[in-house]
Design an enzyme around this catalytic site. Structure first.
Site, PDB file in Angstrom:
ATOM      1  N   CYS A   9       0.814  -1.214   0.000  1.00 27.31           N
ATOM      2  CA  CYS A   9       0.000   0.000   0.000  1.00 27.31           C
ATOM      3  C   CYS A   9       0.855   1.274   0.000  1.00 27.31           C
ATOM      4  O   CYS A   9       2.034   1.247   0.354  1.00 27.31           O
ATOM      5  CB  CYS A   9      -0.906  -0.013   1.235  1.00 27.31           C
ATOM      6  SG  CYS A   9      -2.377   1.001   1.011  1.00 27.31           S
ATOM      7  N   ASP A 125      -6.784  -3.713  10.971  1.00 26.27           N
ATOM      8  CA  ASP A 125      -5.676  -2.767  10.959  1.00 26.27           C
ATOM      9  C   ASP A 125      -5.510  -2.119  12.333  1.00 26.27           C
ATOM     10  O   ASP A 125      -6.379  -2.247  13.204  1.00 26.27           O
ATOM     11  CB  ASP A 125      -5.985  -1.695   9.884  1.00 26.27           C
ATOM     12  CG  ASP A 125      -4.740  -1.006   9.358  1.00 26.27           C
ATOM     13  OD1 ASP A 125      -3.664  -1.154   9.962  1.00 26.27           O
ATOM     14  OD2 ASP A 125      -4.860  -0.311   8.333  1.00 26.27           O
TER      15      ASP A 125
END
Ligand SMILES: O=C(O)c1ccccc1NCC(=O)[C@H](O)[C@H](O)COP(=O)(O)O
Length: 199
Positions: A9, A125
């Site tokens: 990412c 997360d």
């Protein structure tokens, strides 16, 4: 068991995208959330996405943005996936579903199973996404959700294998752990992460 799904990412440059793809990433993320050192615009993401083969998912990363803005940026950039980090409810996912993009729901809280909000993939997360800070996935209180879920938050080439073995994650997502400084990716770390993740 099929191969671990790996998403890299916060990519901002063509060479970094090329490295991630060549190293075997399943997905690459472009940050459209404001205020990050990784934030890029739709035009830049479209150029980066053009380097990515169809077999690799391109994902736009959003946080707390209105659904129309998410839709517009996704369309303009051409990303095939949308990752939401805000407190968007199921109706938000419903509104985006018609466009046919893969929907990723990022959360720091406990979730029973992937798909509760209509998402295709769940992302467990840290409370502060993209910070590189780990959370308590290794503790006894942690229970893995059912279905397809990705682990993120403070993963690195050094800890990713253990993290997968401990949690049974279907996939992993990383940003800070493959950077030489905040917002600047390191090709060697990207390669090392993907290799370590798949053991
Ligand atoms: O990367 C950011 O700065 C960011 C900002 C706002 C929302 C999400 C953001 N990133 C999400 C990711 O990069 C990953 O999904 C994940 O959180 C990576 O975390 P880490 O490896 O700990 O940096």
């Amino acid at each position: 068991m099929s191969e671990l799904f790996v998403k890299i990412c916060g990519l901002k440059t063509g060479p970094d995208v090329d490295v991630a793809v060549a190293a075997g990433a399943d997905a690459v993320g472009f940050v459209f959330a404001a205020g990050s050192p990784r934030t890029i615009g739709a035009a830049a993401a479209r150029e980066l996405g053009a380097r990515v083969p169809d077999s690799v998912l391109t994902v736009g990363v959003f946080r707390g943005q209105p659904v129309d803005e998410v839709r517009r940026l996704a369309e303009e950039s051409g990303v095939r996936g949308v990752q939401l980090h805000g407190d968007e409810g199921p109706e938000y996912y419903e509104a985006l579903r018609a466009e046919g993009r893969t929907l990723l729901r990022a959360t720091a809280g406990h979730v029973e199973r992937c798909g509760e909000y209509g998402e295709d993939l769940l992302l467990l997360d840290a409370p502060d996404p993209g910070s590189g800070k780990p959370w308590n996935w290794g503790s006894e209180e942690f229970t893995a959700p059912e279905g397809r879920w990705l682990l993120a938050g403070g993963l690195t080439p050094r800890n990713v294998r253990e993290a997968v073995a401990t949690t049974g994650a279907w996939g992993v997502d990383v940003s800070s752990g493959v950077e030489r400084e905040r917002g600047v990716k390191d090709p060697a770390l990207i390669r090392a992460f993907i290799e370590a993740a798949r053991g």
